[in-house]
Design a protein around this motif. Structure first.
Motif, PDB file in Angstrom:
ATOM      1  N   GLY A  59       0.806  -1.219   0.000  1.00  0.00           N
ATOM      2  CA  GLY A  59       0.000   0.000   0.000  1.00  0.00           C
ATOM      3  C   GLY A  59       0.837   1.267   0.000  1.00  0.00           C
ATOM      4  N   VAL A  60       2.142   1.140  -0.267  1.00  0.00           N
ATOM      5  CA  VAL A  60       3.048   2.287  -0.241  1.00  0.00           C
ATOM      6  C   VAL A  60       3.695   2.529  -1.598  1.00  0.00           C
ATOM      7  N   TYR A  61       4.080   1.451  -2.282  1.00  0.00           N
ATOM      8  CA  TYR A  61       4.804   1.577  -3.545  1.00  0.00           C
ATOM      9  C   TYR A  61       4.145   0.770  -4.655  1.00  0.00           C
ATOM     10  N   ALA A  62       4.273   1.258  -5.871  1.00  0.00           N
ATOM     11  CA  ALA A  62       4.018   0.472  -7.075  1.00  0.00           C
ATOM     12  C   ALA A  62       5.386  -0.070  -7.462  1.00  0.00           C
ATOM     13  N   THR A  63       5.513  -1.400  -7.524  1.00  0.00           N
ATOM     14  CA  THR A  63       6.821  -2.019  -7.702  1.00  0.00           C
ATOM     15  C   THR A  63       6.829  -2.976  -8.882  1.00  0.00           C
ATOM     16  N   VAL A  64       7.793  -2.783  -9.760  1.00  0.00           N
ATOM     17  CA  VAL A  64       8.068  -3.717 -10.847  1.00  0.00           C
ATOM     18  C   VAL A  64       9.191  -4.631 -10.366  1.00  0.00           C
ATOM     19  N   GLY A  65       8.914  -5.915 -10.283  1.00  0.00           N
ATOM     20  CA  GLY A  65       9.944  -6.910 -10.015  1.00  0.00           C
ATOM     21  C   GLY A  65      10.373  -7.475 -11.353  1.00  0.00           C
ATOM     22  N   ALA A  66      11.674  -7.561 -11.604  1.00  0.00           N
ATOM     23  CA  ALA A  66      12.156  -7.969 -12.920  1.00  0.00           C
ATOM     24  C   ALA A  66      13.296  -8.974 -12.827  1.00  0.00           C
ATOM     25  N   ASN A  67      13.317  -9.872 -13.795  1.00  0.00           N
ATOM     26  CA  ASN A  67      14.418 -10.808 -14.023  1.00  0.00           C
ATOM     27  C   ASN A  67      14.807 -10.632 -15.478  1.00  0.00           C
ATOM     28  N   TRP A  68      16.103 -10.448 -15.757  1.00  0.00           N
ATOM     29  CA  TRP A  68      16.508 -10.232 -17.139  1.00  0.00           C
ATOM     30  C   TRP A  68      17.769 -11.011 -17.469  1.00  0.00           C
ATOM     31  N   ASP A  69      17.870 -11.395 -18.760  1.00  0.00           N
ATOM     32  CA  ASP A  69      18.970 -12.221 -19.235  1.00  0.00           C
ATOM     33  C   ASP A  69      19.529 -11.656 -20.533  1.00  0.00           C
ATOM     34  N   ASP A  70      20.848 -11.644 -20.635  1.00  0.00           N
ATOM     35  CA  ASP A  70      21.524 -11.323 -21.887  1.00  0.00           C
ATOM     36  C   ASP A  70      21.674 -12.640 -22.646  1.00  0.00           C
ATOM     37  N   LEU A  71      20.989 -12.759 -23.760  1.00  0.00           N
ATOM     38  CA  LEU A  71      21.015 -14.001 -24.526  1.00  0.00           C
ATOM     39  C   LEU A  71      22.170 -14.047 -25.520  1.00  0.00           C
ATOM     40  N   ARG A  72      22.887 -12.943 -25.656  1.00  0.00           N
ATOM     41  CA  ARG A  72      24.064 -12.880 -26.543  1.00  0.00           C
ATOM     42  C   ARG A  72      25.236 -12.292 -25.758  1.00  0.00           C
ATOM     43  N   ARG A  73      25.686 -12.990 -24.776  1.00  0.00           N
ATOM     44  CA  ARG A  73      26.715 -12.477 -23.860  1.00  0.00           C
ATOM     45  C   ARG A  73      28.023 -12.134 -24.564  1.00  0.00           C
ATOM     46  N   SER A  74      28.300 -12.793 -25.648  1.00  0.00           N
ATOM     47  CA  SER A  74      29.576 -12.575 -26.328  1.00  0.00           C
ATOM     48  C   SER A  74      29.636 -11.264 -27.112  1.00  0.00           C
ATOM     49  N   ASP A  75      28.488 -10.590 -27.303  1.00  0.00           N
ATOM     50  CA  ASP A  75      28.516  -9.336 -28.080  1.00  0.00           C
ATOM     51  C   ASP A  75      28.905  -8.121 -27.232  1.00  0.00           C
ATOM     52  N   HIS A  76      29.014  -8.288 -25.932  1.00  0.00           N
ATOM     53  CA  HIS A  76      29.430  -7.238 -24.996  1.00  0.00           C
ATOM     54  C   HIS A  76      28.480  -6.040 -24.968  1.00  0.00           C
ATOM     55  N   ASN A  77      27.233  -6.256 -25.337  1.00  0.00           N
ATOM     56  CA  ASN A  77      26.198  -5.226 -25.228  1.00  0.00           C
ATOM     57  C   ASN A  77      25.302  -5.592 -24.051  1.00  0.00           C
ATOM     58  N   PRO A  78      25.373  -4.865 -22.943  1.00  0.00           N
ATOM     59  CA  PRO A  78      24.619  -5.237 -21.740  1.00  0.00           C
ATOM     60  C   PRO A  78      23.113  -5.037 -21.901  1.00  0.00           C
ATOM     61  N   VAL A  79      22.399  -5.721 -21.053  1.00  0.00           N
ATOM     62  CA  VAL A  79      20.933  -5.754 -21.073  1.00  0.00           C
ATOM     63  C   VAL A  79      20.397  -5.048 -19.828  1.00  0.00           C
ATOM     64  N   TYR A  80      19.234  -4.380 -19.977  1.00  0.00           N
ATOM     65  CA  TYR A  80      18.574  -3.728 -18.845  1.00  0.00           C
ATOM     66  C   TYR A  80      17.068  -3.752 -19.065  1.00  0.00           C
ATOM     67  N   VAL A  81      16.324  -3.492 -17.999  1.00  0.00           N
ATOM     68  CA  VAL A  81      14.866  -3.366 -18.060  1.00  0.00           C
ATOM     69  C   VAL A  81      14.524  -1.920 -17.763  1.00  0.00           C
ATOM     70  N   GLU A  82      13.556  -1.395 -18.490  1.00  0.00           N
ATOM     71  CA  GLU A  82      13.098  -0.017 -18.295  1.00  0.00           C
ATOM     72  C   GLU A  82      11.600  -0.031 -17.982  1.00  0.00           C
ATOM     73  N   ALA A  83      11.203   0.801 -17.045  1.00  0.00           N
ATOM     74  CA  ALA A  83       9.791   0.921 -16.682  1.00  0.00           C
ATOM     75  C   ALA A  83       9.412   2.391 -16.581  1.00  0.00           C
ATOM     76  N   GLU A  84       8.302   2.746 -17.217  1.00  0.00           N
ATOM     77  CA  GLU A  84       7.720   4.068 -17.015  1.00  0.00           C
ATOM     78  C   GLU A  84       6.480   3.871 -16.158  1.00  0.00           C
TER      79      GLU A  84
END
Length: 150
Positions: A59-84
């Motif tokens: 009753g205090v926060y709206a919370t996004v819980g996230a799990n994320w995976d880089d499926l191309r780890r060898s490309d050296h481009n990191p992964v993130y999740v964004e929420a508006e």
């Protein structure tokens, strides 16, 4: 000796109770609406994956819980999740800003939150997973849109 064993048992029970209470109220344990799986893709296939939930956290926060995976780890481009985050106020959704998780070349999990507004009665999150590319536009998944009333 029996008294010491009894005290240790009681201490263990108290510690377990506190841990259970903490886990039940932590963002990752909040019972919310699932929003995954999302995939960021390009012409060669899937680059990143994310899933999670969106919840009224105590009753205090709206919370996004996230799990994320880089499926191309060898490309050296990191992964993130964004929420508006949005709040429904006077019949209109008003943005409460955008936030992003940490970037990773592996797998990670975390949460993003906004304090519930007392002058609103619903919360919404628009969520996507993205690949951070240094010299080009980021590649992002289609957005998941999840809401709850409070």
């Amino acid at each position: 000796m029996a008294r010491i064993r009894h005290l240790l048992t009681a201490s263990t029970l108290v510690a377990a109770s506190l841990l259970t209470s903490f886990l039940a109220t932590s963002p990752a344990a909040a019972q919310g609406k699932a929003w995954g799986k999302l995939y960021a893709r390009n012409d060669s296939g899937k680059l990143a994956r994310a899933y999670g939930d969106f919840a009224n956290n105590g009753g205090v926060y709206a919370t996004v819980g996230a799990n994320w995976d880089d499926l191309r780890r060898s490309d050296h481009n990191p992964v993130y999740v964004e929420a508006e985050f949005f709040f429904l106020k006077g019949g209109k959704w008003e943005s409460a800003g955008t936030t992003q998780t940490a970037r990773t070349d592996t797998s990670d999990s975390g949460s993003m939150s906004r304090k519930l507004r007392h002058d609103a009665h619903a919360a919404r999150a628009v969520i996507k997973v993205c690949v951070d590319r240094a010299h080009w536009s980021d590649v992002c998944s289609p957005s998941a849109v999840v809401s709850f009333s409070y």
